[in-house]
Write a protein that holds these residues in place. Structure first.
Motif, short mmCIF file in Angstrom:
data_model
loop_
_atom_site.label_atom_id
_atom_site.label_comp_id
_atom_site.label_asym_id
_atom_site.label_seq_id
_atom_site.Cartn_x
_atom_site.Cartn_y
_atom_site.Cartn_z
N VAL A 200 -9.72 -2.45 -5.60
CA VAL A 200 -8.31 -2.84 -5.54
C VAL A 200 -8.01 -3.37 -4.14
O VAL A 200 -8.33 -2.74 -3.14
N PHE A 202 -4.92 -4.15 -1.76
CA PHE A 202 -3.58 -3.56 -1.76
C PHE A 202 -2.86 -3.98 -0.51
O PHE A 202 -3.37 -3.79 0.61
N VAL A 266 -2.91 1.63 -7.48
CA VAL A 266 -4.30 1.76 -7.01
C VAL A 266 -5.02 2.90 -7.74
O VAL A 266 -5.97 2.68 -8.50
N VAL A 272 -11.50 2.68 -10.59
CA VAL A 272 -11.35 2.32 -9.18
C VAL A 272 -12.34 3.10 -8.32
O VAL A 272 -12.46 4.31 -8.42
N VAL A 275 -10.57 0.76 -2.27
CA VAL A 275 -9.34 0.02 -2.04
C VAL A 275 -9.38 -0.55 -0.63
O VAL A 275 -9.82 0.11 0.31
#
Length: 407
Positions: A200, A202, A266, A272, A275
């Protein structure tokens, strides 16, 4: 079972509509949703839709053999009805490939009523898609929707037409265009070819893609997905940037604070593993200039920003997710820049580089700085406003990401 050890097994969404029990879903595409606003120019979110169809095109970074979509009414003030929804492969512009059309259902019905503040997840449809395919979602709204949850800065074209055009494949009736996405928050996949994990990205407008070419998929998360695929890593890359987003404060124009939306945007994404956090520029810059949209404009200190980053790191580590910190880009010459703002940027970047609290650092500031003045964005990489990269600058950003740090 940690987030690292498993993809997301979805059963029922908060709105009561869900996917197949026990199916393992992987990320394909996502965008952070926002309150209806006009903070970044003309869009249809404020007025909503009535007896109109909206067709929006997205490039997925994960694939599979079956697909489903998530629609969000998070910021709606009343229930919203989607009367028809069709997913298909894009044929360019507003056109779709006829043989790829899949009518979406929700708990078996072809329409869905989404409560205010809720979301709806479609039933799965058989649709083979590979990473970097472009898919088109067409939604028809018969009754008035009212102001609509959306994502402001799509840097892609969405199309609107009068009447129910979900069956139209040529796209000729879609004669209105904006650069936002509406209601659509996620596309997920299952089956052969699904992503093995998710990264992710972000942050704020730099993650969102401000300064990139419209419709070209040249935002830095797009380029990162290309680079990962070239290295043989079948991972989805999700772009959870919001233009103007703040780390520490909610904004009526630019979304909930990064610390507020971190869980949803997230940690709750399927599969996931890592990040990349790149946010804080607007917290510094908004306090330096008095404009109606640059609100809230609290004078946030470097120490307060660092406390916010530490909160994100702690929460990610509790879920087994790696966190890569991106340094804040130079912005001298922009409206944000003052000696006080520059001192904050330097203090934050020093902490990101040297504290050891992130699992890795992507030193975006170092590689995009001018060799003549490191407080200035190199003109080769500048989109023109002294703080956002251009397409070439986004490519340079991605080169500084250590792919091994994402494992």
């Amino acid at each position: 079972m940690t987030v690292r050890e498993a993809q997301h097994e979805e059963t029922v969404s908060p709105s009561g509509f869900g996917g197949e029990v026990g199916t393992t879903w992987s990320a394909g595409w996502s965008a952070s949703v926002q309150r209806p606003s006009s903070g970044f120019g003309e869009n249809w979110a404020g007025t909503g839709f009535e007896r109109q169809s909206v067709r929006q095109v997205v490039r997925v970074s994960g694939g599979g053999t079956s697909a489903r979509v998530r629609l969000s009414n998070r910021y709606g003030t009343r229930p919203l009805t989607v009367d028809a929804a069709v997913l298909a492969r894009s044929a360019g512009g507003a056109a779709v490939h006829p043989e790829s059309r899949r009518v979406l259902t929700f708990a078996g019905g072809t329409s869905v009523r989404i409560p205010a503040g809720g979301e709806a997840v479609s039933d799965a449809v058989e649709l083979r898609a590979a990473a970097f395919d472009s898919l088109a979602l067409t939604l028809y709204f018969d009754g008035p929707t009212g102001p609509t949850t959306f994502h402001s800065q799509a840097w892609a074209e969405s199309y609107r037409a009068a009447g129910d055009r979900t069956n139209d494949t040529g796209g000729d009736g879609f004669d209105e265009v904006t650069h936002s996405w509406y209601l659509l928050s996620d596309i997920e996949f299952a089956g052969d070819g699904a992503a093995e994990g998710t990264v992710v990205t972000f942050g704020d407008s730099i993650t969102d893609g401000f300064g990139s070419s419209v419709g070209a998929n040249r935002r830095y998360p797009d380029v990162l997905a290309d680079r990962l695929a070239g290295a043989g890593r079948r991972w989805a890359v999700l772009n959870e940037g919001i233009g103007g987003n703040l780390l520490l404060h909610d904004s009526p124009w630019f979304g909930e604070a990064a610390t507020t939306r971190f869980e949803r945007d997230v940690l709750d994404k399927p599969g996931v593993r890592a990040v990349i956090v790149h946010v804080g520029l607007n917290d510094i810059g908004f306090s330096e200039i008095d404009l109606p949209t640059y609100k809230p404009d609290a004078d946030v200190s470097a120490e307060e920003l660092i406390a916010g980053y530490r909160d994100l790191i702690r929460r990610a580590h509790e879920r087994g997710v790696l966190v890569i910190g991106g340094t804040i880009l130079p912005f001298k010459g922009s409206e944000y820049h003052t000696p006080r703002a520059e001192a904050k940027r330097r203090a934050v970047n020093d902490w990101i580089r040297t504290s050891g609290e992130y699992d890795a650092v992507a030193d975006f500031a170092a590689v995009l700085a001018s060799p003549d003045d490191t407080d200035v964005l190199d003109p080769r990489w500048d989109s023109g406003d002294r703080k956002h990269p251009n397409d070439a600058g986004f490519r340079v950003m991605v080169e500084t990401v250590d792919l091994d740090a994402l494992l």
